[in-house]
Design an enzyme around this catalytic site. Sequence first.
Site, mmCIF file in Angstrom:
data_model
loop_
_atom_site.group_PDB
_atom_site.id
_atom_site.type_symbol
_atom_site.label_atom_id
_atom_site.label_comp_id
_atom_site.label_asym_id
_atom_site.label_seq_id
_atom_site.Cartn_x
_atom_site.Cartn_y
_atom_site.Cartn_z
ATOM 1 N N PRO A 97 -4.163 13.996 5.557
ATOM 2 C CA PRO A 97 -3.377 14.254 6.766
ATOM 3 C C PRO A 97 -4.106 13.840 8.037
ATOM 4 O O PRO A 97 -3.518 13.725 9.098
ATOM 5 C CB PRO A 97 -3.162 15.776 6.732
ATOM 6 C CG PRO A 97 -3.420 16.184 5.337
ATOM 7 C CD PRO A 97 -4.443 15.244 4.807
ATOM 8 N N GLU A 124 -9.525 21.099 -1.041
ATOM 9 C CA GLU A 124 -9.487 20.983 0.422
ATOM 10 C C GLU A 124 -9.961 19.606 0.886
ATOM 11 O O GLU A 124 -10.120 19.382 2.083
ATOM 12 C CB GLU A 124 -10.359 22.071 1.045
ATOM 13 C CG GLU A 124 -9.975 23.483 0.620
ATOM 14 C CD GLU A 124 -8.485 23.729 0.738
ATOM 15 O OE1 GLU A 124 -7.865 24.127 -0.261
ATOM 16 O OE2 GLU A 124 -7.921 23.487 1.835
ATOM 17 N N ARG A 162 6.367 -3.857 -3.191
ATOM 18 C CA ARG A 162 7.700 -4.451 -3.079
ATOM 19 C C ARG A 162 7.716 -5.557 -2.032
ATOM 20 O O ARG A 162 8.645 -6.349 -1.956
ATOM 21 C CB ARG A 162 8.759 -3.405 -2.809
ATOM 22 C CG ARG A 162 8.577 -2.587 -1.548
ATOM 23 C CD ARG A 162 9.489 -1.389 -1.559
ATOM 24 N NE ARG A 162 10.863 -1.763 -1.811
ATOM 25 C CZ ARG A 162 11.653 -2.344 -0.931
ATOM 26 N NH1 ARG A 162 11.187 -2.669 0.254
ATOM 27 N NH2 ARG A 162 12.898 -2.633 -1.228
ATOM 28 N N ASP A 177 15.498 -5.327 4.406
ATOM 29 C CA ASP A 177 15.277 -3.884 4.440
ATOM 30 C C ASP A 177 15.304 -3.348 5.857
ATOM 31 O O ASP A 177 14.928 -4.043 6.783
ATOM 32 C CB ASP A 177 13.868 -3.574 3.903
ATOM 33 C CG ASP A 177 13.901 -3.355 2.409
ATOM 34 O OD1 ASP A 177 14.998 -3.447 1.834
ATOM 35 O OD2 ASP A 177 12.842 -3.096 1.838
HETATM 36 N N1 LIG Z 1 -0.037 13.481 4.658
HETATM 37 C C1 LIG Z 1 -0.689 12.875 3.653
HETATM 38 O O1 LIG Z 1 -0.669 11.649 3.485
HETATM 39 C C2 LIG Z 1 -1.511 13.754 2.728
HETATM 40 C C3 LIG Z 1 -2.572 13.227 2.012
HETATM 41 C C4 LIG Z 1 -3.299 14.062 1.144
HETATM 42 C C5 LIG Z 1 -2.917 15.383 1.029
HETATM 43 N N2 LIG Z 1 -3.552 16.248 0.220
HETATM 44 C C6 LIG Z 1 -4.881 16.025 -0.262
HETATM 45 C C7 LIG Z 1 -5.840 16.256 0.862
HETATM 46 C C8 LIG Z 1 -6.831 15.335 1.085
HETATM 47 C C9 LIG Z 1 -7.708 15.545 2.139
HETATM 48 C C10 LIG Z 1 -7.613 16.634 2.960
HETATM 49 C C11 LIG Z 1 -6.592 17.527 2.741
HETATM 50 O O2 LIG Z 1 -6.452 18.579 3.558
HETATM 51 C C12 LIG Z 1 -5.689 17.335 1.681
HETATM 52 N N3 LIG Z 1 -1.856 15.866 1.721
HETATM 53 C C13 LIG Z 1 -1.167 15.063 2.564
#
Ligand SMILES: NC(=O)c1ccc(NCc2cccc(O)c2)nc1
Length: 254
Positions: A97, A124, A162, A177
């Site tokens: 995230p 985490e 794709r 697209d």
């Molecule tokens: N928004 C995204 O692309 C996304 C990506 C991974 C994820 N989970 C694994 C993760 C990885 C790292 C930190 C963390 O807090 C959670 N969740 C959402």
Amino acid sequence: LIGIRISEVWFGVITLFPEMLKSVTDFGVVGKAIKQSSIEVCTWNPRDYATDNYRTVDDRPYGGGPGMLMKVGPLEAALNAAKSVAPAGSKVVYLSPQGRRLDQALARSALSVPGLILLCGRYEGIDERLIEDEVDEEWSLGDFVLSGGEIAAMAIIDSVSRLAPGVLGHNESAEQDSFENSLLDCPHYTRPEIYRDKRVPEVLLSGNHEKIRRWRLEQSLLRTLQRRPDLLEQRELSEEEAQIIQELRRGQLI
Ligand SMILES: NC(=O)c1ccc(NCc2cccc(O)c2)nc1
């Protein structure tokens, strides 16, 4: 033949749940492209590189707090194994995230690197020192938390694949697209001509390809103006598009 790459696009995925990747590798156009070797998806599971009897892959966070992190040793070993077979010049992308928001432009840019190693965090996340030393880019699907990076990795594999030449047959095409020209898609219709007392727009039955093209462009611009005006801000408008937008703003177009 030295240096001739077989697959158009190469993906390595570091994941504790390699089976999840079957959702993209075993179905649809990506699945077919893998069978035809225009795409390659390989997985490496840190658990296979765990050295203790319990095959531990998680570890406690310094500083305490809830949750665990991915254990450094197995993760690093899996990443090294992937790097040893990845095409030279491959990029390591960590899904989190905290990453750059994925959009069609980023997906398209991914086509120009020889390969992508997609690092899927669980728990985490992972040790910051691994990110500093091994990760080239951090990407995010959007502002939400998943239990792991795998779904994000699959979204990247699908959206990038794709766009690769030869992956979509001549029947489907990525150029038309939505987002390909960074507009929202126009409405689509198929048989029957009258469905739930609603008719297909006449223009689509006219066989007049220029009128159809124009109608579809107007509909895309109308929809983009209504739902995502922000997309219009960042877009070079053609003469024709600017003229249509003018008419739409003046409410002259139905
Ligand atoms: N928004 C995204 O692309 C996304 C990506 C991974 C994820 N989970 C694994 C993760 C990885 C790292 C930190 C963390 O807090 C959670 N969740 C959402």
